[in-house]
Design a protein around this motif. Structure first.
Motif, mmCIF file in Angstrom:
data_model
loop_
_atom_site.group_PDB
_atom_site.id
_atom_site.type_symbol
_atom_site.label_atom_id
_atom_site.label_comp_id
_atom_site.label_asym_id
_atom_site.label_seq_id
_atom_site.Cartn_x
_atom_site.Cartn_y
_atom_site.Cartn_z
ATOM 1 N N GLY A 1 0.819 -1.211 0.000
ATOM 2 C CA GLY A 1 0.000 0.000 0.000
ATOM 3 C C GLY A 1 0.850 1.256 0.000
ATOM 4 O O GLY A 1 0.524 2.235 -0.687
ATOM 5 N N LEU A 2 1.952 1.247 0.752
ATOM 6 C CA LEU A 2 2.850 2.397 0.760
ATOM 7 C C LEU A 2 3.522 2.574 -0.608
ATOM 8 O O LEU A 2 3.785 3.704 -1.031
ATOM 9 C CB LEU A 2 3.899 2.238 1.858
ATOM 10 N N ALA A 3 3.785 1.458 -1.280
ATOM 11 C CA ALA A 3 4.346 1.558 -2.635
ATOM 12 C C ALA A 3 3.348 2.217 -3.577
ATOM 13 O O ALA A 3 3.733 2.992 -4.459
ATOM 14 C CB ALA A 3 4.723 0.169 -3.139
ATOM 15 N N TRP A 4 2.059 1.929 -3.396
ATOM 16 C CA TRP A 4 1.037 2.589 -4.213
ATOM 17 C C TRP A 4 1.052 4.089 -3.947
ATOM 18 O O TRP A 4 0.882 4.897 -4.860
ATOM 19 C CB TRP A 4 -0.334 2.001 -3.921
ATOM 20 N N ASP A 5 1.243 4.456 -2.679
ATOM 21 C CA ASP A 5 1.378 5.885 -2.360
ATOM 22 C C ASP A 5 2.594 6.482 -3.057
ATOM 23 O O ASP A 5 2.547 7.603 -3.576
ATOM 24 C CB ASP A 5 1.511 6.074 -0.844
ATOM 25 N N ALA A 6 3.689 5.740 -3.035
ATOM 26 C CA ALA A 6 4.936 6.254 -3.616
ATOM 27 C C ALA A 6 4.783 6.542 -5.104
ATOM 28 O O ALA A 6 5.396 7.479 -5.627
ATOM 29 C CB ALA A 6 6.067 5.253 -3.386
ATOM 30 N N GLU A 7 3.962 5.746 -5.793
ATOM 31 C CA GLU A 7 3.785 5.960 -7.235
ATOM 32 C C GLU A 7 2.648 6.915 -7.554
ATOM 33 O O GLU A 7 2.362 7.191 -8.714
ATOM 34 C CB GLU A 7 3.551 4.622 -7.936
ATOM 35 N N GLY A 8 1.990 7.437 -6.510
ATOM 36 C CA GLY A 8 0.916 8.394 -6.727
ATOM 37 C C GLY A 8 -0.316 7.777 -7.363
ATOM 38 O O GLY A 8 -1.026 8.442 -8.125
ATOM 39 N N ARG A 9 -0.599 6.523 -7.040
ATOM 40 C CA ARG A 9 -1.719 5.824 -7.668
ATOM 41 C C ARG A 9 -3.050 6.498 -7.333
ATOM 42 O O ARG A 9 -3.254 6.980 -6.220
ATOM 43 C CB ARG A 9 -1.747 4.369 -7.191
ATOM 44 N N ARG A 10 -3.939 6.524 -8.314
ATOM 45 C CA ARG A 10 -5.315 6.970 -8.097
ATOM 46 C C ARG A 10 -6.240 5.762 -8.188
ATOM 47 O O ARG A 10 -5.851 4.706 -8.716
ATOM 48 C CB ARG A 10 -5.717 8.028 -9.112
ATOM 49 N N TYR A 11 -7.463 5.915 -7.688
ATOM 50 C CA TYR A 11 -8.348 4.771 -7.528
ATOM 51 C C TYR A 11 -9.633 4.968 -8.326
ATOM 52 O O TYR A 11 -10.368 5.931 -8.116
ATOM 53 C CB TYR A 11 -8.597 4.529 -6.042
ATOM 54 N N ALA A 12 -9.873 4.027 -9.232
ATOM 55 C CA ALA A 12 -10.952 4.182 -10.205
ATOM 56 C C ALA A 12 -12.323 4.178 -9.554
ATOM 57 O O ALA A 12 -13.220 4.909 -9.980
ATOM 58 C CB ALA A 12 -10.870 3.073 -11.258
ATOM 59 N N ASP A 13 -12.502 3.359 -8.532
ATOM 60 C CA ASP A 13 -13.819 3.204 -7.940
ATOM 61 C C ASP A 13 -13.668 2.784 -6.482
ATOM 62 O O ASP A 13 -12.537 2.670 -5.972
ATOM 63 C CB ASP A 13 -14.656 2.177 -8.724
ATOM 64 N N LEU A 14 -14.794 2.544 -5.804
ATOM 65 C CA LEU A 14 -14.742 2.185 -4.386
ATOM 66 C C LEU A 14 -14.007 0.870 -4.158
ATOM 67 O O LEU A 14 -13.199 0.788 -3.217
ATOM 68 C CB LEU A 14 -16.152 2.136 -3.799
ATOM 69 N N PRO A 15 -14.230 -0.194 -4.949
ATOM 70 C CA PRO A 15 -13.455 -1.419 -4.716
ATOM 71 C C PRO A 15 -11.945 -1.199 -4.806
ATOM 72 O O PRO A 15 -11.180 -1.772 -4.021
ATOM 73 C CB PRO A 15 -13.965 -2.360 -5.813
ATOM 74 N N ALA A 16 -11.510 -0.370 -5.744
ATOM 75 C CA ALA A 16 -10.074 -0.094 -5.857
ATOM 76 C C ALA A 16 -9.573 0.661 -4.632
ATOM 77 O O ALA A 16 -8.482 0.367 -4.113
ATOM 78 C CB ALA A 16 -9.785 0.709 -7.127
ATOM 79 N N LEU A 17 -10.344 1.625 -4.148
ATOM 80 C CA LEU A 17 -9.948 2.356 -2.944
ATOM 81 C C LEU A 17 -9.951 1.431 -1.739
ATOM 82 O O LEU A 17 -9.080 1.530 -0.863
ATOM 83 C CB LEU A 17 -10.899 3.538 -2.712
ATOM 84 N N THR A 18 -10.908 0.507 -1.677
ATOM 85 C CA THR A 18 -10.968 -0.441 -0.564
ATOM 86 C C THR A 18 -9.741 -1.347 -0.570
ATOM 87 O O THR A 18 -9.214 -1.703 0.496
ATOM 88 C CB THR A 18 -12.257 -1.281 -0.637
ATOM 89 N N ALA A 19 -9.256 -1.708 -1.753
ATOM 90 C CA ALA A 19 -8.043 -2.521 -1.839
ATOM 91 C C ALA A 19 -6.851 -1.770 -1.245
ATOM 92 O O ALA A 19 -5.998 -2.370 -0.562
ATOM 93 C CB ALA A 19 -7.766 -2.898 -3.292
#
Length: 366
Positions: A116-134
């Motif tokens: 999850g921190l790696a996703w932060d490091a790459e500046g990931r955005r989340y398409a929908d609620l399931p993606a944000l929940t992941a």
């Protein structure tokens, strides 16, 4: 099947004191609730949270994608050393090595946190609620699951409810920090929700502003959090009796942050919602009361049907990663008389109020 016995501890008393101080300084809400935990749980909880705090800060305080990726890789190496029994030279690392060994925490859980921190490091955005929940499952559901293991519960249904609580808390954090994150170039709101509300993500980041459309998205996210807070209660009721008040208190305080956001008209841009000392006092006292009830936290018994609800699809892999065997430590102690516990809660908040006053005066904490 029984948990493996722990070898010689790595952490010294000074390491435990350093972890406690880091949490007191960096997470007052968690620290307030943790003072209601029994001592056998409080010390490893500080060690776990101290490492999680160090990991989050290591990524959040660095600028540049490449340097952030390097920071995550460094954290992964530190985690591997802790599991190998050769922790890096730091209080949080030594404490973590002891915690994961003593409580048989599978490496998949903190590894997911680092993902999850790696996703932060790459500046990931989340398409929908399931993606944000992941994402929330990784950065917060993992912590809920690990805390549950520290408290001596490994049943899948209890772990699933702990993940619910962690995800709910992360949703609350995201809702509260929309403006702060946007000003730092970060965006966590589901892109599909923004499109439905007529908001362009890049335009919003360029000039974050509160309006009715954004307020609707924030309210929608907080509603999802409240649904998960309610689901989590049956899991709290299945924890050892002397651990329940602290976990309820943590949930109530975070849910209270969401209620404060709502009280600000769901304005998460120009105002930062807070739960003041007096409100925390009331919530801690409520969490200590048997048969307690609060918005978002209905009173459910240990046999409530919510306990058997399946794990969220995004957190199922965390639950499945935990092997089932006897808890490393002995049976839970019974709760003290409720009136006495309430008195302890009141005393805790008196201390917190004193510390916050001293913080405001920029004097050293005791």
């Amino acid at each position: 099947m029984h948990a493996p016995a722990q070898t010689v501890p790595h952490a010294a008393p000074t390491d435990h004191a350093a972890c406690r101080a880091a949490i007191r300084a960096g997470s007052k809400s968690f620290y307030a609730a943790s003072l209601l935990l029994p001592a056998r749980v409080r010390r490893p909880a500080y060690g776990l949270y101290a490492f999680c705090r160090c990991a989050d800060d290591a990524v959040d305080e660095i600028r540049g994608p490449a340097r952030r990726r390097a920071a995550v890789e460094g954290l992964a190496a530190r985690l591997a050393r802790a599991y190998a029994g050769y922790p890096a030279d730091g209080p949080a690392d030594r404490a973590l090595a002891d915690v994961v060994a003593e409580h048989a925490i599978p490496e998949a859980l903190p590894r997911a946190l680092l993902e999850g921190l790696a996703w932060d490091a790459e500046g990931r955005r989340y398409a929908d609620l399931p993606a944000l929940t992941a994402y929330a499952a990784r950065v917060a559901g993992t912590v809920g699951a690990m805390m549950t293991l520290i408290m001596g519960r490994r049943a899948p249904e209890v772990l699933a409810r702990a993940c619910d609580l962690g995800v709910a808390m992360q949703f609350t954090n995201i809702a509260r920090d929309v403006g702060e994150d946007a000003r730092a170039g970060r965006l966590y709101l589901p892109l599909a929700w923004m499109a439905e509300a007529g908001l362009d993500p890049d335009a919003f980041l360029a000039a974050p502003a509160h309006d009715a459309a954004l307020a609707g998205i924030v309210a929608r996210l907080l509603a999802e959090a409240d649904r998960l807070y309610a689901r989590a209660e049956s899991g709290i009721a299945a924890l050892p009796a002397d651990c329940r008040p602290a976990i309820r208190a943590a949930g109530l305080i975070y849910a209270g942050i969401g209620h404060a956001v709502a009280g600000n008209g769901h304005d998460a841009i120009s105002r930062r919602a807070r739960v003041g000392t007096a409100r925390k006092l009331a919530l801690l006292a409520r969490a200590a009361a048997p048969g307690f009830s609060a918005p978002g936290f209905p009173a459910l018994g240990p046999a409530a049907s919510g306990l058997t609800a399946p794990a969220l699809p995004a957190t199922a892999f965390l639950v499945e990663a935990v092997p089932q065997f006897a808890a490393p430590h002995g049976p839970a102690r019974a709760l003290p008389a409720w009136w006495n516990l309430r008195g302890q809660a009141l005393h805790v908040l008196d201390l917190i109020e004193t510390w916050e006053t001293r913080d405001a005066r920029r004097t050293a904490l005791p």
